[in-house]
Design a protein around this motif. Structure first.
Motif, PDB file in Angstrom:
ATOM      1  N   ALA A   3      -9.266  13.900  -5.942  1.00 60.19           N
ATOM      2  CA  ALA A   3      -8.488  13.708  -4.724  1.00 60.19           C
ATOM      3  C   ALA A   3      -9.242  14.205  -3.501  1.00 60.19           C
ATOM      4  O   ALA A   3      -9.231  13.558  -2.441  1.00 60.19           O
ATOM      5  CB  ALA A   3      -7.152  14.445  -4.845  1.00 60.19           C
ATOM      6  N   ALA A   4      -9.906  15.346  -3.620  1.00 60.34           N
ATOM      7  CA  ALA A   4     -10.661  15.877  -2.485  1.00 60.34           C
ATOM      8  C   ALA A   4     -11.762  14.911  -2.067  1.00 60.34           C
ATOM      9  O   ALA A   4     -11.959  14.645  -0.872  1.00 60.34           O
ATOM     10  CB  ALA A   4     -11.254  17.243  -2.848  1.00 60.34           C
TER      11      ALA A   4
ATOM     12  N   GLY B 253      -6.925   0.081   5.166  1.00 61.80           N
ATOM     13  CA  GLY B 253      -5.620   0.451   4.640  1.00 61.80           C
ATOM     14  C   GLY B 253      -5.650   0.678   3.138  1.00 61.80           C
ATOM     15  O   GLY B 253      -4.985   1.590   2.616  1.00 61.80           O
ATOM     16  N   THR B 254      -6.430  -0.137   2.451  1.00 61.62           N
ATOM     17  CA  THR B 254      -6.570   0.027   1.000  1.00 61.62           C
ATOM     18  C   THR B 254      -7.194   1.375   0.671  1.00 61.62           C
ATOM     19  O   THR B 254      -6.747   2.082  -0.237  1.00 61.62           O
ATOM     20  CB  THR B 254      -7.425  -1.100   0.418  1.00 61.62           C
ATOM     21  N   ALA B 255      -8.239   1.741   1.429  1.00 59.65           N
ATOM     22  CA  ALA B 255      -8.890   3.038   1.209  1.00 59.65           C
ATOM     23  C   ALA B 255      -7.913   4.177   1.441  1.00 59.65           C
ATOM     24  O   ALA B 255      -7.855   5.138   0.660  1.00 59.65           O
ATOM     25  CB  ALA B 255     -10.098   3.176   2.138  1.00 59.65           C
ATOM     26  N   ALA B 256      -7.129   4.077   2.515  1.00 63.17           N
ATOM     27  CA  ALA B 256      -6.147   5.125   2.817  1.00 63.17           C
ATOM     28  C   ALA B 256      -5.089   5.211   1.719  1.00 63.17           C
ATOM     29  O   ALA B 256      -4.687   6.308   1.315  1.00 63.17           O
ATOM     30  CB  ALA B 256      -5.497   4.860   4.167  1.00 63.17           C
ATOM     31  N   SER B 257      -4.626   4.068   1.219  1.00 63.40           N
ATOM     32  CA  SER B 257      -3.616   4.052   0.159  1.00 63.40           C
ATOM     33  C   SER B 257      -4.145   4.688  -1.113  1.00 63.40           C
ATOM     34  O   SER B 257      -3.450   5.473  -1.769  1.00 63.40           O
ATOM     35  CB  SER B 257      -3.174   2.614  -0.123  1.00 63.40           C
ATOM     36  N   VAL B 258      -5.377   4.362  -1.472  1.00 61.87           N
ATOM     37  CA  VAL B 258      -5.986   4.935  -2.673  1.00 61.87           C
ATOM     38  C   VAL B 258      -6.135   6.443  -2.525  1.00 61.87           C
ATOM     39  O   VAL B 258      -5.838   7.210  -3.458  1.00 61.87           O
ATOM     40  CB  VAL B 258      -7.361   4.287  -2.946  1.00 61.87           C
ATOM     41  N   ALA B 259      -6.560   6.891  -1.345  1.00 61.22           N
ATOM     42  CA  ALA B 259      -6.736   8.326  -1.113  1.00 61.22           C
ATOM     43  C   ALA B 259      -5.410   9.063  -1.247  1.00 61.22           C
ATOM     44  O   ALA B 259      -5.337  10.130  -1.871  1.00 61.22           O
ATOM     45  CB  ALA B 259      -7.338   8.558   0.270  1.00 61.22           C
ATOM     46  N   VAL B 260      -4.355   8.504  -0.667  1.00 55.30           N
ATOM     47  CA  VAL B 260      -3.042   9.145  -0.756  1.00 55.30           C
ATOM     48  C   VAL B 260      -2.556   9.157  -2.198  1.00 55.30           C
ATOM     49  O   VAL B 260      -2.047  10.168  -2.693  1.00 55.30           O
ATOM     50  CB  VAL B 260      -2.021   8.425   0.154  1.00 55.30           C
ATOM     51  N   LEU B 261      -2.696   8.031  -2.887  1.00 59.68           N
ATOM     52  CA  LEU B 261      -2.240   7.939  -4.276  1.00 59.68           C
ATOM     53  C   LEU B 261      -2.929   8.988  -5.152  1.00 59.68           C
ATOM     54  O   LEU B 261      -2.261   9.728  -5.897  1.00 59.68           O
ATOM     55  CB  LEU B 261      -2.506   6.532  -4.813  1.00 59.68           C
ATOM     56  N   VAL B 262      -4.263   9.057  -5.054  1.00 58.47           N
ATOM     57  CA  VAL B 262      -5.006   9.998  -5.898  1.00 58.47           C
ATOM     58  C   VAL B 262      -4.656  11.435  -5.549  1.00 58.47           C
ATOM     59  O   VAL B 262      -4.518  12.297  -6.429  1.00 58.47           O
ATOM     60  CB  VAL B 262      -6.527   9.759  -5.749  1.00 58.47           C
ATOM     61  N   HIS B 263      -4.466  11.696  -4.263  1.00 61.31           N
ATOM     62  CA  HIS B 263      -4.144  13.050  -3.820  1.00 61.31           C
ATOM     63  C   HIS B 263      -2.768  13.493  -4.301  1.00 61.31           C
ATOM     64  O   HIS B 263      -2.554  14.678  -4.606  1.00 61.31           O
ATOM     65  CB  HIS B 263      -4.217  13.093  -2.278  1.00 61.31           C
ATOM     66  N   GLU B 264      -1.830  12.562  -4.388  1.00 60.89           N
ATOM     67  CA  GLU B 264      -0.463  12.925  -4.736  1.00 60.89           C
ATOM     68  C   GLU B 264      -0.246  13.135  -6.231  1.00 60.89           C
ATOM     69  O   GLU B 264       0.686  13.846  -6.625  1.00 60.89           O
ATOM     70  CB  GLU B 264       0.509  11.841  -4.239  1.00 60.89           C
ATOM     71  N   ILE B 265      -1.067  12.521  -7.084  1.00 66.42           N
ATOM     72  CA  ILE B 265      -0.826  12.599  -8.534  1.00 66.42           C
ATOM     73  C   ILE B 265      -0.752  14.034  -9.048  1.00 66.42           C
ATOM     74  O   ILE B 265       0.238  14.411  -9.691  1.00 66.42           O
ATOM     75  CB  ILE B 265      -1.873  11.776  -9.311  1.00 66.42           C
TER      76      ILE B 265
ATOM     77  N   GLY C 177       0.805  -1.212   0.000  1.00 65.00           N
ATOM     78  CA  GLY C 177       0.000   0.000   0.000  1.00 65.00           C
ATOM     79  C   GLY C 177       0.839   1.263   0.000  1.00 65.00           C
ATOM     80  O   GLY C 177       0.575   2.201  -0.769  1.00 65.00           O
ATOM     81  N   THR C 178       1.869   1.301   0.850  1.00 60.39           N
ATOM     82  CA  THR C 178       2.714   2.494   0.904  1.00 60.39           C
ATOM     83  C   THR C 178       3.567   2.637  -0.356  1.00 60.39           C
ATOM     84  O   THR C 178       3.817   3.756  -0.822  1.00 60.39           O
ATOM     85  CB  THR C 178       3.622   2.453   2.152  1.00 60.39           C
ATOM     86  N   LEU C 179       3.994   1.518  -0.918  1.00 57.69           N
ATOM     87  CA  LEU C 179       4.768   1.573  -2.158  1.00 57.69           C
ATOM     88  C   LEU C 179       3.905   2.098  -3.303  1.00 57.69           C
ATOM     89  O   LEU C 179       4.344   2.924  -4.112  1.00 57.69           O
ATOM     90  CB  LEU C 179       5.316   0.185  -2.500  1.00 57.69           C
ATOM     91  N   SER C 180       2.674   1.626  -3.364  1.00 54.30           N
ATOM     92  CA  SER C 180       1.759   2.094  -4.409  1.00 54.30           C
ATOM     93  C   SER C 180       1.447   3.574  -4.246  1.00 54.30           C
ATOM     94  O   SER C 180       1.438   4.332  -5.226  1.00 54.30           O
ATOM     95  CB  SER C 180       0.457   1.279  -4.366  1.00 54.30           C
ATOM     96  N   ALA C 181       1.178   3.969  -3.001  1.00 54.71           N
ATOM     97  CA  ALA C 181       0.830   5.366  -2.750  1.00 54.71           C
ATOM     98  C   ALA C 181       2.020   6.292  -2.986  1.00 54.71           C
ATOM     99  O   ALA C 181       1.872   7.368  -3.575  1.00 54.71           O
ATOM    100  CB  ALA C 181       0.307   5.528  -1.324  1.00 54.71           C
ATOM    101  N   GLY C 182       3.212   5.872  -2.527  1.00 54.87           N
ATOM    102  CA  GLY C 182       4.378   6.746  -2.619  1.00 54.87           C
ATOM    103  C   GLY C 182       5.020   6.775  -3.993  1.00 54.87           C
ATOM    104  O   GLY C 182       5.139   7.838  -4.613  1.00 54.87           O
ATOM    105  N   VAL C 183       5.419   5.610  -4.487  1.00 48.94           N
ATOM    106  CA  VAL C 183       6.108   5.538  -5.775  1.00 48.94           C
ATOM    107  C   VAL C 183       5.109   5.451  -6.925  1.00 48.94           C
ATOM    108  O   VAL C 183       5.318   6.044  -7.991  1.00 48.94           O
ATOM    109  CB  VAL C 183       7.068   4.330  -5.816  1.00 48.94           C
ATOM    110  N   GLY C 184       4.008   4.723  -6.715  1.00 55.48           N
ATOM    111  CA  GLY C 184       2.999   4.596  -7.765  1.00 55.48           C
ATOM    112  C   GLY C 184       2.435   5.934  -8.188  1.00 55.48           C
ATOM    113  O   GLY C 184       2.195   6.175  -9.382  1.00 55.48           O
ATOM    114  N   SER C 185       2.220   6.826  -7.221  1.00 59.23           N
ATOM    115  CA  SER C 185       1.676   8.141  -7.560  1.00 59.23           C
ATOM    116  C   SER C 185       2.659   8.940  -8.405  1.00 59.23           C
ATOM    117  O   SER C 185       2.252   9.696  -9.296  1.00 59.23           O
ATOM    118  CB  SER C 185       1.327   8.908  -6.279  1.00 59.23           C
ATOM    119  N   VAL C 186       3.957   8.771  -8.150  1.00 61.97           N
ATOM    120  CA  VAL C 186       4.967   9.468  -8.944  1.00 61.97           C
ATOM    121  C   VAL C 186       4.962   8.963 -10.387  1.00 61.97           C
ATOM    122  O   VAL C 186       4.989   9.747 -11.340  1.00 61.97           O
ATOM    123  CB  VAL C 186       6.367   9.283  -8.326  1.00 61.97           C
ATOM    124  N   LEU C 187       4.915   7.645 -10.554  1.00 60.36           N
ATOM    125  CA  LEU C 187       4.941   7.070 -11.892  1.00 60.36           C
ATOM    126  C   LEU C 187       3.676   7.433 -12.685  1.00 60.36           C
ATOM    127  O   LEU C 187       3.748   7.745 -13.872  1.00 60.36           O
ATOM    128  CB  LEU C 187       5.084   5.546 -11.798  1.00 60.36           C
TER     129      LEU C 187
END
Length: 285
Positions: free
Chosen positions: A47-48, A168-180, A16-26
């Motif tokens: 994201a909001a 945790g999945t919901a939190a990861s998705v929220a972070v990923l979408v917010h970071e893009i 989850g953290t890898l997807s949110a952190g690095v996945g959002s960058v890619l």
């Protein structure tokens, strides 16, 4: 927690953290390369919606179900909002401030991410040496701010996974979408400071990877202090609510045509639906 369940939670936190952190960058790099920067405002709405849905429909209900006095949890929520406001003032949490420093020479951004992303594409080719120096210094400022932000995100995502895989999945998705949308602007800044090659993308991926470090710390910290979980969930909620209401939504409050306003609302609800669908698709408890 049984050993098997603990292993599942551990690896889910890593994923989850890898997807949110690095996945959002890619994903941000792919969108920027596809010249989809004009859709940044839609991504902000998405994201909001995702952040608000995660906070109010998942994290907060889970915290209140633990039996802790609501007064204590609401006080934690209030203190969390004040805390993230202070981080915002210290220019450590939100990318808008980092972009403002990195682009001080452009005098067009202020703290508006949307406008910042629009002007990035037009301000990357200056030949002035002093501007290049500022761009290089600003690039390191962006990386430092991203790393702090990512570390905090990792801890919060870990707290959600320690409670429930779906949470945790919901939190990861929220972070990923917010970071893009933010990373799209970050890449423009870094490409100005470090060049147009893969170096800028690699450095931003490394900063995003700090999310995993935060997740690991959060996992092992909470594992020995389960009583902290409800408070961590509330703090995560305060972070998501603050980012959505103080950072993202103000950028969307513009006088628009009726169709454009309808699209904003549609994408906002799409963010809510995205988080809901992500959790419903997960059947592991």
């Amino acid at each position: 927690m049984e050993l098997g369940q603990m292993n599942i939670t551990f690896w889910a936190t890593i994923a989850g953290t890898l997807s949110a952190g690095v996945g959002s960058v890619l994903l941000a790099a792919l969108l920027a390369r596809a010249v989809l920067g004009r859709f940044t405002q839609h991504l902000l709405s998405l994201a909001a919606g995702a952040l608000l849905a995660t906070a109010f429909m998942h994290l907060l209900p889970e915290a209140f179900e633990t039996g802790i006095t609501p007064h204590v949890l609401f006080m934690t929520l209030l203190l969390g909002l004040v805390f993230f406001f202070l981080l915002d003032k210290a220019e450590l949490w939100h990318h808008g401030h980092e972009h403002g420093h990195a682009h001080a020479d452009q005098n067009t951004h202020g703290h508006d991410h949307g406008h910042g992303h629009e002007t990035h594409a037009h301000g990357l080719h200056g030949d002035d040496t002093s501007q290049a120096d500022k761009g290089f210094a600003g690039s390191w400022a962006v990386l430092a701010g991203d790393s702090v932000h990512a570390f905090g995100d990792g801890i919060m995502v870990a707290a959600a996974f320690m409670t429930d895989i779906r949470l945790g999945t919901a939190a990861s998705v929220a972070v990923l979408v917010h970071e893009i949308p933010h990373h799209m602007g970050d890449l423009a800044v870094l490409q100005r400071g470090f060049g147009q090659g893969r170096g800028a993308l690699l450095k931003l991926c490394m900063a995003g990877g700090v999310t995993v470090l935060g997740g690991l710390l959060g996992h092992f910290l909470i594992e020995g202090h389960k009583s902290w979980l409800p408070f961590m969930l509330v703090v995560a909620s305060s972070s998501y609510v603050y980012v959505a209401l103080a950072d993202l939504i103000p950028q969307l409050q513009k006088r628009l045509t009726a169709p454009a306003t309808a699209m904003q609302v549609l994408w906002l609800f799409a963010g809510i639906a995205l988080v809901t669908a992500a959790t419903e698709l997960m059947h592991i408890h």
